[in-house]
Design an enzyme around this catalytic site. Structure first.
Site, short mmCIF file in Angstrom:
data_model
loop_
_atom_site.label_atom_id
_atom_site.label_comp_id
_atom_site.label_asym_id
_atom_site.label_seq_id
_atom_site.Cartn_x
_atom_site.Cartn_y
_atom_site.Cartn_z
N SER B 12 -17.07 63.09 -25.18
CA SER B 12 -17.69 61.96 -26.05
C SER B 12 -17.14 62.21 -27.59
O SER B 12 -15.77 62.41 -27.81
CB SER B 12 -19.01 61.56 -25.86
N HIS B 39 -15.87 58.59 -23.80
CA HIS B 39 -16.57 57.25 -24.21
C HIS B 39 -15.71 56.62 -25.34
O HIS B 39 -15.14 57.54 -26.13
CB HIS B 39 -17.92 57.69 -24.88
N ASP B 132 -24.70 62.54 -21.34
CA ASP B 132 -23.82 62.04 -20.23
C ASP B 132 -23.17 63.27 -19.77
O ASP B 132 -22.96 64.28 -20.71
CB ASP B 132 -22.89 60.96 -20.88
#
Lengths: 264, 187
Positions: B12, B39, B132
């Site tokens: 991310s 992401h 995540d």
């Protein structure tokens, strides 16, 4: 999982055996955890014997996430290219297959209204799931989504004040009844039901991704049978007809996942 | 060392820079696929593919749904879809609810891959500001795959790999400069 799938087919006539397994398995496991099933046997018994729970099961294992004017550039092409072309017809029949809670149906209705075509259009919005159709028919969506939808609407070429299409009612936005007046919500299962009309535009976005290749072939043939010559077929951003036998009869519009059926 | 059937990288905030440094170091004849889930904002797909492609001789492509997973290819998860691995070694996509505020969610790809590749899977979690990937790594471990994280000390945003370290037994902690060699040695 295969046991559950064959139960559903035998007991209720719902055939999920052509669905992609990884996604389906995630959805089923999620529901199993969510509803705190005590055992697989109990879970299975409930699905098979409690009709209310079966409805919940179908609703939860199918994906019903959608938004208004999702992928604005797609809706811009509908507005600028596809719908004006169909506007030359005396009557426009549109099939929105897998409409879920109806956000796309209302999006299309808004564009038709702005193009002054709504009065001669009919949108058949179908889904296998009666519960989402009931929700769709209420024409109410979460107020918290309206900022996003308004942005999408403007990016898709909309020039009106988006809030003029709904009335705010606490946490819900109720869309004008006029928008719903040309939408018919009805159940239709792409896996087992047949063609029911001929259309000039069929939209089925982000539904085929849940199907395996065999089922995709079958459903694309169903769309092909249901589409008039020179009609348009619209799929999701990551979906294609390239692998299928219908591809020869279709010509893709630049950039978007929209194909036009060409004369043979 | 176990045979590697797939190497999956999740990241991310702060992970793009790591990828840009890592990719040039990976051998062009790598005998397994490299799958990247990061992401990002919806709608900049080709940009990322082009950028990563410019750093390696390997084929870099955004995943098409139902595509066969081929060794020696770098796959990028499309924005705004979850990326899943099927038993028949194909990809599928899913537009279900966001997980950890993310779609694609690293957890989804790690979890579905864990069941398919079992002990022949390697999953690496990079820099990021949410958690995540942590549950995904738990599944990977459960199914016998290898769990790897970027050394939080080297991460622009340490939270994600640090959370993984806190909650999952990590097999290898890698500095940015070590990742390329590690991957090449799995061949």
């Amino acid at each position: 999982m295969e046991i559950l799938l064959s139960d559903l087919l035998e007991q209720y006539g719902y055939d999920f055996t052509g669905y992609s397994r990884a996604s389906l398995k995630r959805r089923i496991s999620r529901l199993y955890g969510l509803d705190k099933a005590l055992s697989f046997a109990e879970f299975r018994y409930r699905i098979n014997n409690d009709h209310g729970y079966f409805k919940r099961f179908v609703e939860q294992i199918t994906v019903n996430v959608t938004e208004m004017f999702r992928d604005p550039s797609f809706f811009k092409t509908l507005r600028d290219v596809v719908l004006p072309k169909l506007g030359t017809y005396p009557f426009i029949r549109i099939w929105l297959a897998g409409c879920s809670t109806g956000e796309e149906a209302y999006s299309i209705s808004i564009i038709l209204k702005e193009l002054n075509l709504l009065h001669k259009s009919l949108i058949y919005a179908t889904d296998l799931n009666p519960t989402v159709l009931e929700k769709a028919a209420q024409s109410m969506f979460a107020m918290s989504q309206m900022k996003q939808y308004s942005e999408n609407y403007i990016l898709s070429g909309g020039t009106k004040d988006f809030s003029s299409y709904y009335t705010a009612n606490y946490s819900l936005a109720k869309f004008d009844d006029e928008l719903k007046s040309k939408i018919i919500f009805s159940t239709h299962n792409l896996v087992s039901d047949h063609s029911f009309n001929e259309f000039q535009l069929i939209l089925c976005r982000n539904v085929l991704i849940y199907f395996d290749r065999d089922l995709q072939h079958k459903v694309l043939s169903l769309f092909d049978e249901s589409l008039e010559e020179l009609g348009y077929l619209a799929l999701g951003t990551k979906e294609t007809i390239n692998f299928s036998q219908i591809t020869d009869r279709y010509k893709r519009l630049q950039t978007e996942k929209i194909w036009r059926k060409v004369e043979v | 060392m176990k045979k590697c059937e797939a190497f999956i990288i999740g990241g991310s905030a702060g992970s793009l820079d790591v990828l840009l440094r890592l990719l040039p170091r990976i051998d062009a004849a790598i005998p397994f696929p490299i799958i990247i889930v990061i992401h990002r904002k919806h709608g900049s797909d080709s940009l990322l593919t082009d950028l990563l492609s410019s750093r390696t001789k390997l084929i870099v492509k955004e995943v098409d749904e139902k595509e066969n997973i081929v060794a020696g290819t770098v796959y990028i998860a499309p924005s705004d879809y979850h990326l899943l691995i099927e038993r028949d070694n194909t990809f599928s996509l899913d537009y279900s609810e966001k997980i950890n505020y993310s779609r694609p969610a690293i957890d989804v790809t790690f979890q579905t891959a864990a069941e398919v590749y079992k002990s022949n899977l390697y999953c690496l979690l990079l820099s990021g500001s949410n958690s995540d990937g942590v549950n995904g790594l738990k599944s990977v471990q459960l199914w016998g795959g290898k769990t790897l994280i970027q050394d939080p000390a080297s991460a622009q945003v340490a939270y994600m790999p640090a959370q993984a370290k806190l909650h999952v037994k990590i097999d290898h902690i890698l500095g940015i400069e070590d990742m390329g060699d590690f991957i090449n040695l799995l061949a």
